[in-house]
Write an enzyme that holds these catalytic residues in place. Sequence first.
Site, PDB file in Angstrom:
ATOM      1  N   GLU A 126       0.812  -1.219   0.000  1.00 21.13           N
ATOM      2  CA  GLU A 126       0.000   0.000   0.000  1.00 21.13           C
ATOM      3  C   GLU A 126       0.846   1.272   0.000  1.00 21.13           C
ATOM      4  O   GLU A 126       0.838   2.041   0.965  1.00 21.13           O
ATOM      5  CB  GLU A 126      -0.983  -0.005   1.185  1.00 21.13           C
ATOM      6  CG  GLU A 126      -2.001  -1.136   1.085  1.00 21.13           C
ATOM      7  CD  GLU A 126      -3.107  -1.050   2.148  1.00 21.13           C
ATOM      8  OE1 GLU A 126      -2.894  -0.396   3.177  1.00 21.13           O
ATOM      9  OE2 GLU A 126      -4.167  -1.641   1.923  1.00 21.13           O
ATOM     10  N   GLU A 170      -6.328  -8.226  -0.547  1.00 13.60           N
ATOM     11  CA  GLU A 170      -6.826  -8.292   0.826  1.00 13.60           C
ATOM     12  C   GLU A 170      -8.337  -8.111   0.752  1.00 13.60           C
ATOM     13  O   GLU A 170      -8.828  -7.028   0.435  1.00 13.60           O
ATOM     14  CB  GLU A 170      -6.221  -7.182   1.695  1.00 13.60           C
ATOM     15  CG  GLU A 170      -4.706  -7.277   1.815  1.00 13.60           C
ATOM     16  CD  GLU A 170      -4.089  -6.184   2.689  1.00 13.60           C
ATOM     17  OE1 GLU A 170      -4.836  -5.485   3.406  1.00 13.60           O
ATOM     18  OE2 GLU A 170      -2.864  -6.027   2.630  1.00 13.60           O
TER      19      GLU A 170
HETATM   20  C1  GLA Z   1      -4.208  -2.707   5.013  1.00 20.14           C
HETATM   21  C2  GLA Z   1      -2.845  -3.366   5.006  1.00 20.14           C
HETATM   22  C3  GLA Z   1      -2.767  -4.604   5.827  1.00 20.14           C
HETATM   23  C4  GLA Z   1      -3.516  -4.441   7.109  1.00 20.14           C
HETATM   24  C5  GLA Z   1      -4.947  -4.070   6.820  1.00 20.14           C
HETATM   25  C6  GLA Z   1      -5.763  -3.934   8.070  1.00 20.14           C
HETATM   26  O1  GLA Z   1      -5.011  -2.987   3.977  1.00 20.14           O
HETATM   27  O2  GLA Z   1      -2.378  -3.623   3.723  1.00 20.14           O
HETATM   28  O3  GLA Z   1      -1.420  -4.856   6.106  1.00 20.14           O
HETATM   29  O4  GLA Z   1      -2.882  -3.482   7.872  1.00 20.14           O
HETATM   30  O5  GLA Z   1      -4.946  -2.841   6.158  1.00 20.14           O
HETATM   31  O6  GLA Z   1      -5.447  -2.800   8.812  1.00 20.14           O
END
Ligand code: GLA
Length: 671
Positions: A142, A298
């Site tokens: 991210e 995710e």
């Molecule tokens: C993001 C991150 C993950 C995790 C999630 C939940 O999407 O990429 O590593 O931290 O949030 O907080």
Amino acid sequence: MYYGADYYPEHWPQERWETDARLMREAHINLVRMGEFAWSLFEPQQEHYDWDWLKRAIDILAAHGISTVLGTPTATPPAWLCQAYPGIMAVERNSQRVTFGERRQYCPTNASYRALSRGIVTAMAEQFAGNPHVVAWQLDNEFGGHHPRCYCPECQCAFQDWLLQRYGTLAALREAWGTHFWSHDYTNWAQIPLPVDSNGVSNPCLELDFYRFASEQWVAYQQLQIEALRRVIPAHQRITHNLMGFNFQEIDYFDLARELDFVSWDNYPIFQTGDPAYIALNHTAMRGLKDMPFWVMEEQSGPSGWQVMSRQPRPGQIRLWAYQAIAHGADAIVYFRWRTCRFNTEEYWHGILEHHGQPRRRYYEVQQMGQELARVGEKLEGAMPPKAAAIIMSYDDIRTLRLQPGARGLAYNDIISSYFRALHQLGIPVDIVPPNADLSLYKLVVAPILHLVTQEWADNLSNYVNQGGTLWVGARSGVKDTSNRVVDSPLPGLLAELCGVEVEEYDAIGRASTCEVELDKALLGLGELRLAGHTWCDILQPRGDTETLAYYASDYYTGKPALTRTRYGLGTAFYCGFMTDTGTMLPLVRYLVESTGLEPWSGLPEGVEVARRAKEGIELTYLLNHTTEPQSVALPGAMFELLTQTNTSSSIELGPYGLAILSPVAIDKLS
Ligand code: GLA
Ligand code: ZN
């Protein structure tokens, strides 16, 4: 189809890994992502590496038929590194340097951090390039989260260099930025400041360039990782990054996506509760970045939150969200995360398994979907929605309108999503595209707002309409030039000729106020229709043969044109001077859609979503019931339902949070 989970073996005793792998296999999971935050374990001391534990984990999983996506760990520089290289820490807009304690604390411009990143990525690639179980790499995690822009001295120098490249001479920069204003004339490049808090409200031209620069720093930082990997890994190990959806707008994602093999993104619908259309918008925007299927790296699998957690996903909802992603173009679903962590920041961010690690309701739901995908997944992947309508999105507009919304409450996302929702509600396949996209494939192009317009973009739109396209341009368009100065011709500036209209005056009424608009009954054939606009009124002056389709019916501009239509070449251009919301605008958008020959899906119950993907000449229709009640949906005719392998009548029943995947022909004919 890949179906997986984000797995953190380093959070659990090694004796547990075998059990995890077995439970995954039993849920038909065939992919995990690992490693993206494990730098302190990979390299506990500088240039002393330990890869054994990860190799062991990959092997145990592989023995159960599970492949691996490896994450490069650069989102989390370890404590020893931050201590040894304090200059890598990002600086906030308030000029404070970030300290150690969370993640993503680094500056992407910093030369030391770039070298250290190249080092760890190369070392990792050398270990796993030949591993047959590694199918893809995720770069970092991210980009832009937590600290999207860095204001450190190194970034300031790099920004000054970037400006030198862009403008060539200080005279050109002074002209582009209007620096005679308030004695902002720079006499050498080193004087150019960053837009930090202590500057107050800085020059919007400088601010826009700084946004562009900062975004390009992430793209360049990503590129160094891509190049480090490519030197070592084989071509069949593909490269991606996990983006954050339409909602995250700090980086120009069209640029970021360009050098990736495919886009993936992180989908947490709970933050958009009750609004499946907004989730759909996010999926659509991510699919549009490369105009190809994407992955969800995710996918929400439980209650989420750091300090306070969201409500539980209702029974069926995890499965429905995952199918929604597939319906909009996902070719892989990877849930975040396998098992809920017992410690540190994300103790309450739930995964498929609870903290105790034993299968419960959410596991069985994931398993059910795993069974289904094992059967039909292949038929779903690789397909794309048919080309019908496009919505134009521009990162420059996001930036300029954030700097100067112009009217109270004018919000880019609201404007884009008001049109997206209308088209989505009518069941029209929509793509989200940049202003320089090839538009020739679309019957309808909507620019809900195109505030900053370059000559190239204006030409692209004109060519599209000239060749027979239908274009709808929303209020407050054509206002800015490339440098973020206001144009010196009547608005909508470079779009005035194409739209056959001039903005005579405007009124920034704000989100809390409304204006009355009356549609021309005879021209639109929509019956008596008065509607309320909000936020902005462009009071229009049609040019030449341009028709007026609606008039203002309130304030001193009562009777003045509010919506126009003109012929341009073989096509048609509309200009809509007011803003409003989806419900209000729906009849108008329906009219617009029908005028292009596209057919809205009629009779869709509220809360039921339709989406389509086609490949090899066969179109699959996804019907998704986002409500807690059963819903009956009328179909164009009898169809074949893939998950139940049954033929329908001319309607279908969807259970609460239920769905159907419909094909015009029986599934065996698909393969
Ligand atoms: C993001 C991150 C993950 C995790 C999630 C939940 O999407 O990429 O590593 O931290 O949030 O907080
Ligand atoms: Zn920096």
